[in-house]
Design an enzyme around this catalytic site. Structure first.
Site, PDB file in Angstrom:
ATOM      1  N   TYR A 163      -6.730 -11.128 -29.734  1.00 28.06           N
ATOM      2  CA  TYR A 163      -7.332 -12.208 -30.513  1.00 28.06           C
ATOM      3  C   TYR A 163      -8.737 -11.826 -30.952  1.00 28.06           C
ATOM      4  CZ  TYR A 163      -9.506 -16.801 -31.338  1.00 28.06           C
ATOM      5  OH  TYR A 163     -10.201 -17.860 -31.880  1.00 28.06           O
ATOM      6  N   ALA A 164      -9.535 -11.302 -30.030  1.00 29.40           N
ATOM      7  CA  ALA A 164     -10.921 -10.953 -30.339  1.00 29.40           C
ATOM      8  C   ALA A 164     -10.998  -9.821 -31.355  1.00 29.40           C
ATOM      9  CB  ALA A 164     -11.659 -10.564 -29.055  1.00 29.40           C
ATOM     10  N   LYS A 167     -10.152 -11.114 -34.810  1.00 27.63           N
ATOM     11  CA  LYS A 167     -11.254 -11.892 -35.378  1.00 27.63           C
ATOM     12  C   LYS A 167     -12.414 -10.980 -35.779  1.00 27.63           C
ATOM     13  CE  LYS A 167      -9.457 -16.022 -35.033  1.00 27.63           C
ATOM     14  NZ  LYS A 167      -8.985 -16.716 -36.270  1.00 27.63           N
TER      15      LYS A 167
END
Length: 262
Positions: A163-164, A167
């Site tokens: 996820y990081a 992003k």
């Protein structure tokens, strides 16, 4: 759109009448709040999401707002489905002035499924929707793309890596796209929300299932509370308005100071 004086306090009010806004991932949480905020300010809005039930609830909540809302079921991990939504939304609204890429696949686990969900939904859905929307945004003359990133993409972290990373890539894409699209007078910015609480959302689930994780995150927010979807929507209204007409390639944290705590 126009910015008009407030009736009583002199605070500028954003009037999105006549503007056409697309929100990817618009049926829950931050996306839902943005759809209702833009429509409340007078915009015609097209929202997409995978679940029809959530879209039906959104349409019911949008009744009586100044702007109308169009809804379309779409799996944002599917590039062809995104193209169908963009075509339907452009036809329904008559063009595009603002594109908001908000969806997330919540790929938190460091496995094939986690990486696939994050890269396909958090990153590539935004890349694909933006690419398809550029001709209409350029025709609008003052088009705007807003990507919803996260403070998780701005610093290393031991968990939730897919996820990081997705992003972080979305933030880089935002800045690169801002540079590439400036000659067409299309602004590109991103919001980086911190921990946002809403019913049925990630932090609601963690409060019930992993209270130690919930409490640890809360302890790192200087304001002492989680953010609310409407607070992210308010920032979106500003960044997509003439008030931010000379702002592009920027990432605005909406986190109550959470990132300051590491």
């Amino acid at each position: 759109m126009t910015v008009t004086p407030g009736h009583h306090d002199g605070i500028p009010r954003l009037d999105y009448s006549g503007r056409r806004v697309l929100v990817a991932g618009g049926s829950k949480g931050i996306g839902r709040a943005m759809v209702l905020a833009f429509a409340g300010a007078g915009a015609a809005v097209s929202a997409c999401a995978r679940g029809q039930a959530g879209l039906d609830a959104l349409l019911a909540d949008a009744e009586g707002l100044a702007g109308r809302v169009h809804a379309h079921a779409c799996d944002l991990a599917d590039g062809e489905a995104i193209a169908v939504w963009l075509q339907a939304a452009t036809h329904a609204l008559g063009g595009i002035d603002v594109l908001v890429n908000n969806a997330t696949g919540y790929g938190m686990n460091d496995d094939e499924d986690g990486w696939a969900a994050s890269l396909q939904v958090d990153l590539l859905a935004a890349v694909r929707a933006s690419r398809l929307a550029v001709p209409a945004l350029a025709q609008a003359g003052d088009g705007c793309i807003l990507n919803i990133a996260s403070i998780a993409g701005q610093q290393p972290r031991p968990t939730g890596t897919p996820y990081a990373v997705a992003k972080a890539a979305l933030i880089h894409h935002t800045r690169s796209q801002a540079l590439a699209l400036a000659p067409q007078r299309i602004r590109v910015n991103a919001l980086a929300p911190g921990s946002i609480f809403f019913e049925g959302g990630l932090w609601d689930r963690r409060r019930a299932e992993q209270p130690h994780v919930h409490d640890a995150a809360l302890a790192k927010i200087p304001f002492g509370r989680f953010g609310q979807p409407a607070e992210v929507a308010n920032a979106a209204l500003m960044l997509c308005s003439p008030l931010a007409g000379w702002i592009t390639g920027q990432v605005l944290a909406v986190d109550g100071g959470q990132a300051l705590m590491g």
